[in-house]
Design a protein around this motif. Structure first.
Motif, PDB file in Angstrom:
ATOM      1  N   ASP A  10      21.096  10.581 -65.094  1.00 32.99           N
ATOM      2  CA  ASP A  10      20.314  10.055 -66.211  1.00 32.99           C
ATOM      3  C   ASP A  10      20.722   8.601 -66.469  1.00 32.99           C
ATOM      4  O   ASP A  10      21.705   8.331 -67.158  1.00 32.99           O
ATOM      5  CB  ASP A  10      20.546  10.915 -67.455  1.00 32.99           C
ATOM      6  N   HIS A  11      19.954   7.685 -65.904  1.00 31.22           N
ATOM      7  CA  HIS A  11      20.261   6.265 -66.033  1.00 31.22           C
ATOM      8  C   HIS A  11      19.991   5.728 -67.442  1.00 31.22           C
ATOM      9  O   HIS A  11      20.443   4.638 -67.780  1.00 31.22           O
ATOM     10  CB  HIS A  11      19.485   5.459 -64.985  1.00 31.22           C
ATOM     11  N   MET A  38      28.519  -1.969 -63.529  1.00 32.88           N
ATOM     12  CA  MET A  38      28.935  -3.121 -64.324  1.00 32.88           C
ATOM     13  C   MET A  38      28.008  -3.439 -65.489  1.00 32.88           C
ATOM     14  O   MET A  38      28.430  -4.073 -66.459  1.00 32.88           O
ATOM     15  CB  MET A  38      29.075  -4.347 -63.426  1.00 32.88           C
ATOM     16  N   THR A  39      26.751  -3.034 -65.399  1.00 29.25           N
ATOM     17  CA  THR A  39      25.813  -3.293 -66.491  1.00 29.25           C
ATOM     18  C   THR A  39      25.125  -1.997 -66.878  1.00 29.25           C
ATOM     19  O   THR A  39      25.050  -1.053 -66.093  1.00 29.25           O
ATOM     20  CB  THR A  39      24.757  -4.354 -66.112  1.00 29.25           C
ATOM     21  N   SER A  40      24.617  -1.955 -68.073  1.00 28.94           N
ATOM     22  CA  SER A  40      23.927  -0.775 -68.585  1.00 28.94           C
ATOM     23  C   SER A  40      22.510  -0.734 -68.008  1.00 28.94           C
ATOM     24  O   SER A  40      21.688  -1.604 -68.306  1.00 28.94           O
ATOM     25  CB  SER A  40      23.894  -0.834 -70.110  1.00 28.94           C
ATOM     26  N   PRO A  41      22.207   0.258 -67.166  1.00 35.30           N
ATOM     27  CA  PRO A  41      20.896   0.309 -66.506  1.00 35.30           C
ATOM     28  C   PRO A  41      19.730   0.352 -67.502  1.00 35.30           C
ATOM     29  O   PRO A  41      19.803   1.040 -68.519  1.00 35.30           O
ATOM     30  CB  PRO A  41      20.940   1.611 -65.705  1.00 35.30           C
ATOM     31  N   ASN A  42      18.710  -0.393 -67.197  1.00 36.32           N
ATOM     32  CA  ASN A  42      17.473  -0.405 -67.974  1.00 36.32           C
ATOM     33  C   ASN A  42      17.673  -0.796 -69.434  1.00 36.32           C
ATOM     34  O   ASN A  42      16.822  -0.537 -70.270  1.00 36.32           O
ATOM     35  CB  ASN A  42      16.770   0.960 -67.896  1.00 36.32           C
ATOM     36  N   PRO A  78      26.897  -4.041 -52.933  1.00 33.24           N
ATOM     37  CA  PRO A  78      26.068  -3.955 -54.132  1.00 33.24           C
ATOM     38  C   PRO A  78      25.042  -2.829 -54.085  1.00 33.24           C
ATOM     39  O   PRO A  78      24.594  -2.402 -53.024  1.00 33.24           O
ATOM     40  CB  PRO A  78      25.346  -5.303 -54.150  1.00 33.24           C
ATOM     41  N   MET A  79      24.685  -2.377 -55.276  1.00 34.05           N
ATOM     42  CA  MET A  79      23.561  -1.455 -55.448  1.00 34.05           C
ATOM     43  C   MET A  79      22.282  -2.280 -55.394  1.00 34.05           C
ATOM     44  O   MET A  79      22.259  -3.416 -55.884  1.00 34.05           O
ATOM     45  CB  MET A  79      23.641  -0.771 -56.815  1.00 34.05           C
ATOM     46  N   GLY A  80      21.250  -1.715 -54.864  1.00 32.34           N
ATOM     47  CA  GLY A  80      19.965  -2.404 -54.799  1.00 32.34           C
ATOM     48  C   GLY A  80      19.431  -2.786 -56.160  1.00 32.34           C
ATOM     49  O   GLY A  80      18.744  -3.804 -56.308  1.00 32.34           O
ATOM     50  N   CYS A  81      19.757  -2.008 -57.179  1.00 36.77           N
ATOM     51  CA  CYS A  81      19.264  -2.290 -58.531  1.00 36.77           C
ATOM     52  C   CYS A  81      20.020  -3.420 -59.217  1.00 36.77           C
ATOM     53  O   CYS A  81      19.638  -3.853 -60.306  1.00 36.77           O
ATOM     54  CB  CYS A  81      19.318  -1.031 -59.390  1.00 36.77           C
ATOM     55  N   ARG A  82      21.113  -3.874 -58.599  1.00 39.57           N
ATOM     56  CA  ARG A  82      21.929  -4.984 -59.097  1.00 39.57           C
ATOM     57  C   ARG A  82      22.597  -4.704 -60.439  1.00 39.57           C
ATOM     58  O   ARG A  82      22.807  -5.595 -61.249  1.00 39.57           O
ATOM     59  CB  ARG A  82      21.122  -6.287 -59.151  1.00 39.57           C
ATOM     60  N   THR A  83      22.937  -3.424 -60.673  1.00 32.59           N
ATOM     61  CA  THR A  83      23.682  -3.060 -61.878  1.00 32.59           C
ATOM     62  C   THR A  83      25.145  -2.745 -61.558  1.00 32.59           C
ATOM     63  O   THR A  83      25.923  -2.468 -62.464  1.00 32.59           O
ATOM     64  CB  THR A  83      23.044  -1.853 -62.601  1.00 32.59           C
TER      65      THR A  83
END
Length: 159
Positions: A10-11, A38-42, A78-83
């Motif tokens: 659950d992102h 590293m960042t909060s998704p969405n 890295p993740m493709g979503c850059r988070t």
């Protein structure tokens, strides 16, 4: 087709932290995949490619030269979503096991001075896409906001 495991998390409820994403057995050896979020998704802006690329170069260099872990590092990238980033280590680990390693790595990045390792046309396919000041800022932010006083909610995926 079935969803892969990472797409079942659950992102919306996921916060920055260090999570065990999966464990695989290859030829009898366990490989642990970590989600270094590293960042909060969405919820907040994703990292730009330049700082992600810089963190990748510095993090991979640090990990592959680490006295204790260098022979256990399978991959850091890295993740493709850059988070965030994925770290694959040979061995059966819990998220809490690598908190000291992540503190070392992100401290290394936050205080790094000089040329980014591998940031040349000869060594990298996109060497101009680097941003050391922003990579250092994000590393420091991750240390302060996550690693310094990491909570269980930042070590285990939300149910």
């Amino acid at each position: 087709m079935n969803k892969i495991t990472s797409f079942t998390i659950d992102h919306i409820r996921l916060v920055p932290g260090i999570y065990v994403s999966r464990k695989d057995t290859v030829s009898g050896a366990v490989i642990t995949t970590f989600d270094i979020r590293m960042t909060s998704p969405n919820d907040e802006p994703v990292m730009n490619t330049a700082e992600v690329h810089t963190i990748e170069h510095l993090g991979a260099t640090f990990l592959r030269n680490h006295g204790e872990y260098k022979d256990r590092v399978i991959y850091f990238g890295p993740m493709g979503c850059r988070t965030g980033f994925y770290l694959l280590l040979a061995g059966d680990y819990a998220s809490s096991d690598i908190v000291p390693l992540m503190k070392e790595m992100f401290s290394f990045i936050a205080s790094y001075e000089g040329e980014v390792p591998g940031a040349s046309a000869r060594d990298c396919g996109n060497y101009l896409d680097m941003n050391l000041p922003m990579a250092k800022y994000l590393a420091k932010r991750f240390i302060e906001n996550v690693l310094t006083d990491i909570q269980d909610s930042q070590l285990y995926y939300p149910e």
